[in-house]
Design an enzyme around this catalytic site. Structure first.
Site, PDB file in Angstrom:
ATOM      1  N   GLN A   1      -5.724   4.556  -5.034  1.00 25.89           N
ATOM      2  CA  GLN A   1      -5.226   3.239  -4.656  1.00 25.89           C
ATOM      3  C   GLN A   1      -5.380   2.914  -3.175  1.00 25.89           C
ATOM      4  O   GLN A   1      -5.986   1.908  -2.808  1.00 25.89           O
ATOM      5  CB  GLN A   1      -3.762   3.092  -5.088  1.00 25.89           C
ATOM      6  CG  GLN A   1      -3.181   1.718  -4.851  1.00 25.89           C
ATOM      7  CD  GLN A   1      -2.366   1.598  -3.575  1.00 25.89           C
ATOM      8  OE1 GLN A   1      -1.873   2.577  -3.037  1.00 25.89           O
ATOM      9  NE2 GLN A   1      -2.247   0.393  -3.075  1.00 25.89           N
ATOM     10  N   GLU A   2      -4.866   3.755  -2.302  1.00 26.08           N
ATOM     11  CA  GLU A   2      -4.909   3.457  -0.871  1.00 26.08           C
ATOM     12  C   GLU A   2      -6.337   3.456  -0.329  1.00 26.08           C
ATOM     13  O   GLU A   2      -6.734   2.551   0.414  1.00 26.08           O
ATOM     14  CB  GLU A   2      -4.058   4.460  -0.092  1.00 26.08           C
ATOM     15  CG  GLU A   2      -4.034   4.166   1.383  1.00 26.08           C
ATOM     16  CD  GLU A   2      -3.080   5.063   2.149  1.00 26.08           C
ATOM     17  OE1 GLU A   2      -2.715   4.672   3.261  1.00 26.08           O
ATOM     18  OE2 GLU A   2      -2.713   6.144   1.648  1.00 26.08           O
ATOM     19  N   GLU A   3      -7.101   4.441  -0.700  1.00 27.11           N
ATOM     20  CA  GLU A   3      -8.469   4.530  -0.202  1.00 27.11           C
ATOM     21  C   GLU A   3      -9.323   3.356  -0.696  1.00 27.11           C
ATOM     22  O   GLU A   3     -10.130   2.812   0.056  1.00 27.11           O
ATOM     23  CB  GLU A   3      -9.098   5.862  -0.619  1.00 27.11           C
ATOM     24  CG  GLU A   3      -8.496   7.062   0.058  1.00 27.11           C
ATOM     25  CD  GLU A   3      -7.234   7.611  -0.617  1.00 27.11           C
ATOM     26  OE1 GLU A   3      -6.662   8.570  -0.092  1.00 27.11           O
ATOM     27  OE2 GLU A   3      -6.827   7.071  -1.667  1.00 27.11           O
TER      28      GLU A   3
ATOM     29  N   TYR B   1     -11.980   3.882 -10.811  1.00 27.54           N
ATOM     30  CA  TYR B   1     -10.882   4.491 -10.065  1.00 27.54           C
ATOM     31  C   TYR B   1     -11.189   5.974  -9.935  1.00 27.54           C
ATOM     32  O   TYR B   1     -11.665   6.587 -10.900  1.00 27.54           O
ATOM     33  CB  TYR B   1      -9.576   4.265 -10.833  1.00 27.54           C
ATOM     34  CG  TYR B   1      -8.328   4.679 -10.112  1.00 27.54           C
ATOM     35  CD1 TYR B   1      -7.755   3.849  -9.166  1.00 27.54           C
ATOM     36  CD2 TYR B   1      -7.711   5.890 -10.384  1.00 27.54           C
ATOM     37  CE1 TYR B   1      -6.586   4.200  -8.513  1.00 27.54           C
ATOM     38  CE2 TYR B   1      -6.545   6.256  -9.734  1.00 27.54           C
ATOM     39  CZ  TYR B   1      -5.995   5.402  -8.801  1.00 27.54           C
ATOM     40  OH  TYR B   1      -4.843   5.760  -8.147  1.00 27.54           O
TER      41      TYR B   1
ATOM     42  N   ASN C   1      -0.213   7.226   2.263  1.00 26.17           N
ATOM     43  CA  ASN C   1      -0.004   8.548   2.804  1.00 26.17           C
ATOM     44  C   ASN C   1       0.716   8.326   4.137  1.00 26.17           C
ATOM     45  O   ASN C   1       0.582   7.267   4.737  1.00 26.17           O
ATOM     46  CB  ASN C   1      -1.394   9.158   3.033  1.00 26.17           C
ATOM     47  CG  ASN C   1      -1.390  10.566   3.504  1.00 26.17           C
ATOM     48  OD1 ASN C   1      -0.840  10.869   4.563  1.00 26.17           O
ATOM     49  ND2 ASN C   1      -2.012  11.428   2.744  1.00 26.17           N
TER      50      ASN C   1
ATOM     51  N   ASP D   1       0.879  -1.165   0.000  1.00 28.30           N
ATOM     52  CA  ASP D   1       0.000   0.000   0.000  1.00 28.30           C
ATOM     53  C   ASP D   1       0.914   1.210   0.000  1.00 28.30           C
ATOM     54  O   ASP D   1       1.559   1.500   0.999  1.00 28.30           O
ATOM     55  CB  ASP D   1      -0.881  -0.013   1.257  1.00 28.30           C
ATOM     56  CG  ASP D   1      -1.634   1.292   1.465  1.00 28.30           C
ATOM     57  OD1 ASP D   1      -1.834   2.037   0.492  1.00 28.30           O
ATOM     58  OD2 ASP D   1      -2.006   1.558   2.611  1.00 28.30           O
TER      59      ASP D   1
END
Length: 138
Positions: A42-44, A83, A28, A25
């Protein structure tokens, strides 16, 4: 120990059928990024399809320059497509990832806060390379 690098084409989703592999991951420094606000990259997305990850925000401080977070055993609950602006929930996921002796899913996610670089060549400066490589060599 060799490291195998794998990238996803832009039209691919986060895979839910990969196990016994380390999933990264690119986080942030505040793990989860904008998952509880308006972020949908991507992370969310990872935190939304594996909602157990959101709990990590309660006990994880900002990642320092030499830290990462390793999360073991999360389950994917949702299928999605798109996305950012085109993201949408498609349905429930029946996660069939095998389980370990403690009945956790065989998933390992490592969250690292890769630095953003305004100039492409800055990422190749020795200090920047050392920082990033130290984070991924956990």
């Amino acid at each position: 120990v060799g490291i195998a690098w794998s990238g996803l084409p832009q039209n691919r989703k986060i895979k839910h059928d990969v196990y016994l592999s380390l999933q990264v991951d690119f986080a942030n420094k505040f793990v989860g990024g904008g998952v509880t606000r308006s972020g949908l990259v991507q992370e969310e997305i990872r935190f939304l399809i594996n909602p157990e990850l959101i709990v990590s925000r309660l006990f994880t401080e900002a990642l320092d320059h030499n830290e990462c977070l390793i999360i073991t055993g999360t389950e994917q609950y949702s299928i999605y497509e798109g996305y950012a602006d085109t993201y949408r929930w498609v349905g429930s996921c029946n996660d069939q990832i095998p389980r370990d002796a403690w009945q956790r899913h065989n998933t390992e996610i490592v969250a690292i806060d890769a630095l953003p670089f305004r100039r492409y060549l800055d990422q190749f400066c020795p200090n920047n390379l050392k920082r990033e490589m130290n984070k991924v060599s956990v």
